[in-house]
Write a protein that holds these residues in place. Structure first.
Motif, PDB file in Angstrom:
ATOM      1  N   SER A  61      89.731 -38.297 -45.218  1.00 56.21           N
ATOM      2  CA  SER A  61      88.938 -39.214 -44.398  1.00 56.21           C
ATOM      3  C   SER A  61      89.834 -40.144 -43.593  1.00 56.21           C
ATOM      4  N   LYS A  62      90.900 -40.574 -44.211  1.00 58.41           N
ATOM      5  CA  LYS A  62      91.837 -41.480 -43.538  1.00 58.41           C
ATOM      6  C   LYS A  62      92.446 -40.809 -42.310  1.00 58.41           C
ATOM      7  N   HIS A  63      92.842 -39.543 -42.457  1.00 63.24           N
ATOM      8  CA  HIS A  63      93.460 -38.833 -41.341  1.00 63.24           C
ATOM      9  C   HIS A  63      92.441 -38.547 -40.235  1.00 63.24           C
ATOM     10  N   LEU A  64      91.221 -38.224 -40.636  1.00 59.79           N
ATOM     11  CA  LEU A  64      90.209 -37.944 -39.621  1.00 59.79           C
ATOM     12  C   LEU A  64      89.890 -39.205 -38.816  1.00 59.79           C
ATOM     13  N   GLU A  65      89.818 -40.355 -39.478  1.00 63.46           N
ATOM     14  CA  GLU A  65      89.571 -41.598 -38.754  1.00 63.46           C
ATOM     15  C   GLU A  65      90.709 -41.908 -37.791  1.00 63.46           C
ATOM     16  N   LYS A  66      91.928 -41.630 -38.224  1.00 64.79           N
ATOM     17  CA  LYS A  66      93.085 -41.889 -37.356  1.00 64.79           C
ATOM     18  C   LYS A  66      93.039 -40.991 -36.120  1.00 64.79           C
ATOM     19  N   TYR A  67      92.698 -39.710 -36.337  1.00 59.48           N
ATOM     20  CA  TYR A  67      92.601 -38.797 -35.175  1.00 59.48           C
ATOM     21  C   TYR A  67      91.451 -39.211 -34.267  1.00 59.48           C
ATOM     22  N   ASP A  68      90.337 -39.680 -34.861  1.00 51.48           N
ATOM     23  CA  ASP A  68      89.186 -40.106 -34.072  1.00 51.48           C
ATOM     24  C   ASP A  68      89.551 -41.265 -33.152  1.00 51.48           C
ATOM     25  N   ARG A  69      90.310 -42.230 -33.694  1.00 52.50           N
ATOM     26  CA  ARG A  69      90.742 -43.351 -32.871  1.00 52.50           C
ATOM     27  C   ARG A  69      91.673 -42.894 -31.757  1.00 52.50           C
ATOM     28  N   HIS A  70      92.594 -41.975 -32.103  1.00 49.82           N
ATOM     29  CA  HIS A  70      93.537 -41.451 -31.096  1.00 49.82           C
ATOM     30  C   HIS A  70      92.779 -40.754 -29.967  1.00 49.82           C
ATOM     31  N   TYR A  71      91.804 -39.940 -30.310  1.00 52.59           N
ATOM     32  CA  TYR A  71      91.075 -39.166 -29.296  1.00 52.59           C
ATOM     33  C   TYR A  71      90.222 -40.068 -28.408  1.00 52.59           C
ATOM     34  N   LYS A  72      89.518 -41.032 -29.013  1.00 50.51           N
ATOM     35  CA  LYS A  72      88.659 -41.928 -28.224  1.00 50.51           C
ATOM     36  C   LYS A  72      89.483 -42.825 -27.327  1.00 50.51           C
ATOM     37  N   HIS A  73      90.678 -43.210 -27.802  1.00 55.48           N
ATOM     38  CA  HIS A  73      91.558 -44.030 -26.967  1.00 55.48           C
ATOM     39  C   HIS A  73      92.023 -43.246 -25.745  1.00 55.48           C
ATOM     40  N   LYS A  74      92.273 -41.956 -25.936  1.00 49.43           N
ATOM     41  CA  LYS A  74      92.756 -41.097 -24.840  1.00 49.43           C
ATOM     42  C   LYS A  74      91.614 -40.659 -23.928  1.00 49.43           C
ATOM     43  N   HIS A  75      90.428 -40.409 -24.483  1.00 45.89           N
ATOM     44  CA  HIS A  75      89.272 -39.923 -23.706  1.00 45.89           C
ATOM     45  C   HIS A  75      88.139 -40.932 -23.882  1.00 45.89           C
ATOM     46  N   THR A  76      88.102 -41.909 -23.031  1.00 48.37           N
ATOM     47  CA  THR A  76      87.103 -42.969 -23.126  1.00 48.37           C
ATOM     48  C   THR A  76      85.704 -42.403 -22.858  1.00 48.37           C
ATOM     49  N   GLY A  77      84.768 -42.804 -23.680  1.00 49.97           N
ATOM     50  CA  GLY A  77      83.381 -42.401 -23.483  1.00 49.97           C
ATOM     51  C   GLY A  77      82.982 -41.139 -24.216  1.00 49.97           C
ATOM     52  N   ARG A  78      83.923 -40.469 -24.845  1.00 46.52           N
ATOM     53  CA  ARG A  78      83.587 -39.247 -25.581  1.00 46.52           C
ATOM     54  C   ARG A  78      83.338 -39.568 -27.049  1.00 46.52           C
ATOM     55  N   ARG A  79      82.502 -38.743 -27.689  1.00 43.78           N
ATOM     56  CA  ARG A  79      82.172 -38.944 -29.096  1.00 43.78           C
ATOM     57  C   ARG A  79      82.387 -37.637 -29.850  1.00 43.78           C
ATOM     58  N   LEU A  80      83.033 -37.755 -30.997  1.00 44.20           N
ATOM     59  CA  LEU A  80      83.321 -36.569 -31.814  1.00 44.20           C
ATOM     60  C   LEU A  80      82.292 -36.453 -32.927  1.00 44.20           C
ATOM     61  N   THR A  81      81.769 -35.250 -33.102  1.00 42.54           N
ATOM     62  CA  THR A  81      80.864 -34.942 -34.219  1.00 42.54           C
ATOM     63  C   THR A  81      81.565 -33.920 -35.094  1.00 42.54           C
ATOM     64  N   TRP A  82      81.868 -34.336 -36.360  1.00 44.13           N
ATOM     65  CA  TRP A  82      82.662 -33.468 -37.232  1.00 44.13           C
ATOM     66  C   TRP A  82      81.772 -32.414 -37.891  1.00 44.13           C
ATOM     67  N   LYS A  83      82.229 -31.133 -37.823  1.00 45.92           N
ATOM     68  CA  LYS A  83      81.523 -29.999 -38.436  1.00 45.92           C
ATOM     69  C   LYS A  83      82.375 -29.479 -39.595  1.00 45.92           C
ATOM     70  N   HIS A  84      82.198 -30.145 -40.749  1.00 44.64           N
ATOM     71  CA  HIS A  84      83.048 -29.803 -41.901  1.00 44.64           C
ATOM     72  C   HIS A  84      82.743 -28.406 -42.450  1.00 44.64           C
ATOM     73  N   ALA A  85      81.550 -27.922 -42.199  1.00 43.88           N
ATOM     74  CA  ALA A  85      81.203 -26.599 -42.725  1.00 43.88           C
ATOM     75  C   ALA A  85      82.036 -25.493 -42.082  1.00 43.88           C
ATOM     76  N   LEU A  86      82.633 -25.784 -40.906  1.00 41.48           N
ATOM     77  CA  LEU A  86      83.436 -24.772 -40.218  1.00 41.48           C
ATOM     78  C   LEU A  86      84.922 -24.890 -40.526  1.00 41.48           C
TER      79      LEU A  86
END
Length: 793
Positions: free
Chosen positions: A580-605
């Motif tokens: 969870s810690k790593h996913l939150e860190k990647y989420d912050r990195h991605y949103k900082h780079k791509h403003t306005g985008r939202r990530l929906t995690w699909k753990h089943a895949l």
């Protein structure tokens, strides 16, 4: 004047090299004196010619009696020459003619009739034997009277030469003068005897058949010049009766047996005509009669759909080739298309509508098509007409609504199954190819001749198998069903890294683009682009991490555009804190780079590689995200400790269906890294689980497959309904495009243009088109005025 003087003064030329001649032309003629010349009397000359005539007559008698002449042949020949030079050539010819005629009719004919026997074949044999003897006698007579033949008869058009005279007289004797033993003359018995010999040969009565006699008799009639008048008509009549009886006797047998019998009969008839020197016109008329009676008049048997179906199912290649060749002889081969198409439609419809073997549908269709292609290649001489019929028949039963209604949907079931078959090939490679569909030697040779890679090469063979699947895909009118299922399967292969070959994936995408255009493959290409962009994004993310942030866990994230990929349900799960810690860190990195985008995690895949320590040594386990989450729970359990089903569910938050199949894959499948208590194949809610520290396997890296949930009927139906709904939107869009360009259009023209624009995506019913027109009228896109529609801007 100078020229005249020059000519007058030119000296005479005298040849001094030649000896002087005694010839003196101006001295007058000299008298020639012959001493002791005795003049011959007229009486001596007459005696000489009289003696010569007697010698020639005696020679004729000797020849007719088959004795050598008493007078030497040289003397006889000079006697003939002297007689001819005396002007008695015509008298000599008439005498020779009368003597030969008398011999043939009064001496040879009675003996011949006596030896002709009672049967026609015996009469034929006697006539042939006497003809050989007469031919020898005639040859001797021609040598004696050769001067008469060359000097007199050659220049007289009204009289035959001696060779022709001998033939004419013998023919006249046999066919006109003879009476035979019975009502028929010898000529008729000769013809009948020859026909009997052919009958004996046809009936394989070797003890009665005389091949040499038949061959010599044919030659004899050719020499007589009566072959076409006497023998040919009667022979053809008899043959027609034989063919009629033959066809009647064998028409009740199986088609394969009838084809074989007719094929062999025609081959024997042609061989006999060539072997025994039948005239070419006789052979042509004979075979034409056979074709008419055995093929054209029996076309209902040869073109019987049931009979052809039996040949195809029995893989009787030789029989089908013989059938095609027989029909080609009468130019009826194209009539075979109808029963051929009937078989394809019947067999194909049975396969498509077989709900019990729906998973084998595509393989069975490909096997059917391969067998039919082989028939066209090896039996039908690669006739393009039959290739066209095959395509038409396949398109007919694949798109037949009656076959799709068996599955409770109006969409193409074949399109769905082709997509799933492609998925199995692209996942499993050549291992997924049934042996029955593997290339044969002729396929490899054909590929090499066309400059293609040999099908012995694995990549080339896989490409060929995909191309075969595409051949079925081309027959489908509703390609949107294929697109929906192919897109879903492609997403699974890309996300789970299950593709056997990336090159094969790219080649398949290129083929689909050629077949269906850019619009069809746009989303599929976007899926590949998303994978490439995700890899670049991960490189940038790892570079942004500081050295202190690095851990033992290697994170890989694939960011997918929701528009291009299939929709997946959200499954609730409690992730381990470190993850969870790593996913939150990647989420912050991605949103900082791509403003306005939202990530929906699909753990089943998601999937993971987990390092496990067992008593026999460490292992790497390739597992799904849910399997990894469950395994990590046992890190906090002491050796020998256990976790109950409820404990695992509370820690992971997984619903029963997901947790049950996850635990089943870890404790009840091939690789059991967990131990279930009590033991069994099914997971119950009161079971407990312990880590199987005694687990061992020769491989270091082990892939533990998740227990796959079979696609439910509801999920399948949902996909088909989504395709159907998309088709309605596409239909409405097509109607608006047409109305916008045409402004005013009649109902019939509008329906026709809508069908034309939407047929590549899927066949739509006329009722559905009308419903969509009504919907657009309700939405004020268009108006109805009588029988026409008007676009509303």
């Amino acid at each position: 004047m100078s020229k005249t003087l020059g000519l007058g003064s030119r000296p005479k030329v005298i040849d001094l090299t030649r000896p002087p001649s005694n010839f003196q032309p101006h001295a007058g003629a000299k008298r020639l004196v012959i001493k002791n010349l005795r003049p011959t009397s007229t009486k001596s000359v007459d005696e000489y010619y009289g003696r010569t005539w007697s010698e020639l007559d005696a020679a004729l008698t000797s020849v007719f009696n088959k004795r050598p002449p008493s007078t030497p042949l040289g003397v006889l020949c000079r006697g003939v020459e002297a007689t001819c030079r005396r002007g008695q050539a015509e008298k000599l010819f008439l005498h020779l003619k009368d003597r030969c005629k008398g011999y043939l009719e009064k001496q040879l004919l009675p003996e011949l009739e006596k030896q002709s026997g009672t049967s026609n074949v015996d009469a034929l044999r006697a006539v042939q034997r006497f003809w050989v003897a007469w031919n020898e006698q005639s040859t001797l007579l021609r040598s004696i009277f050769s001067y008469l033949d060359r000097s007199y008869l050659l220049n007289v058009k009204d009289l035959p030469q001696l060779e022709d005279l001998g033939i004419q007289q013998y023919r006249h004797t046999i066919f006109t003068k003879s009476k035979g033993n019975g009502r028929q003359n010898l000529g008729a018995k000769v013809v009948q005897g020859m026909c009997y010999l052919v009958s004996y040969d046809r009936a394989s009565q070797e003890e009665l058949f005389d091949s040499n006699l038949l061959k010599d008799s044919i030659l004899m009639l050719h020499i007589f010049g009566v072959y076409g008048k006497s023998f040919e008509p009667q022979f053809l009549q008899q043959s027609a009766r034989y063919f009629t009886t033959f066809a009647k006797e064998r028409s009740n047998s199986l088609l394969r047996n009838y084809i074989s019998a007719v094929h062999n009969l025609l081959a024997r008839e042609a061989l006999r005509a060539d072997t025994y020197n039948f005239d070419s016109t006789t052979k042509r008329s004979l075979l034409d009669s056979a074709h008419r009676i055995l093929i054209e008049e029996k076309s209902s048997l040869l073109l019987d759909p049931k009979g052809l179906a039996t040949l195809i199912e029995d893989n009787a290649m030789d029989s089908m080739k013989a059938l095609y060749n027989l029909l080609t002889l009468s130019k009826m081969q194209l009539k075979l298309k109808e029963p051929f198409e009937i078989y394809i439609k019947t067999a194909g419809a049975a396969i498509v509508s077989d709900k019990e073997k729906v998973d084998e549908m595509v393989v069975r269709l490909l096997e059917l098509k391969k067998s039919l292609d082989k028939i066209i290649r090896d039996s039908f001489e690669k006739d393009e007409a039959f290739s066209y019929s095959l395509r038409e028949a396949f398109g007919n039963f694949i798109n037949d609504k009656k076959n799709t209604l068996a599955y409770g949907t109006s969409n193409s079931k074949v399109g769905e199954m082709i997509a799933k078959y492609m998925d199995s090939l692209l996942r499993g490679g050549l291992k997924a190819v049934p042996r029955s569909l593997a290339s044969d030697t002729k396929d490899r040779d054909a590929a090499e001749k066309q400059g293609l890679a040999s099908t012995g090469d694995e990549d080339a063979e896989l490409d060929r198998q995909l191309e075969q699947g595409l051949e079925l895909f081309r027959f489908i009118e509703g390609k949107d069903v294929f697109e929906a299922f192919y897109k879903k399967d492609l997403a699974r292969r890309l996300l789970m890294a299950r593709s056997a070959s990336q090159d094969a994936e790219r080649n398949m995408l290129a083929k689909l683009k050629i077949e269906c255009g850019f619009a069809f493959t746009h989303n599929l290409e976007q899926m590949f682009k998303d994978q490439e962009i995700a890899r670049d994004e991960m490189v940038a993310y790892k570079q942004s991490l500081s050295n202190t942030s690095k851990t033992t866990m290697d994170l890989q994230v694939s960011v997918l555009s929701a528009a291009a990929w299939p929709t997946y349900p959200d499954v609730t799960v409690k992730l381990p804190p470190e993850v969870s810690k790593h996913l939150e860190k990647y989420d912050r990195h991605y949103k900082h780079k791509h403003t306005g985008r939202r990530l929906t995690w699909k753990h089943a895949l998601a999937h993971s590689i987990v390092k496990a320590q067992f008593k026999k040594g460490p292992k790497e386990l390739l597992v799904s995200a849910f399997q990894a989450i469950v395994l990590v729970l046992f890190n906090d359990i002491a050796e020998g400790g256990n976790l109950s089903y409820k404990d695992i569910q509370d820690s992971t938050g997984l619903v029963d269906a997901e947790l049950e199949r996850t635990l089943q894959s870890l404790a009840c499948a091939k690789f059991r890294v967990l131990t279930k208590h009590p033991k069994g194949r099914e997971v119950n809610h009161d079971d407990t689980f312990t880590a199987n520290l005694a687990f061992t396997d020769p491989k270091y890296r082990i892939k533990i497959n998740q227990i796959q949930l079979k696609e439910t009927k509801e999920e399948n139906q949902e996909t088909h309904e989504r395709v159907h709904q998309d088709r309605q939107y596409e239909t409405q869009a097509a109607i608006v495009r047409i109305m916008k360009s045409r402004k005013t259009i009649t109902h019939a023209n509008l329906v026709a243009e809508v069908i034309e624009q939407t047929k590549k995506r899927g066949a739509i019913e006329l009722g559905e088109i009308k419903q969509n027109i009504d919907k657009l009228i309700d939405k004020d896109y268009m108006e109805r005025e009588g029988s026409t529609y008007v676009y509303v801007a």
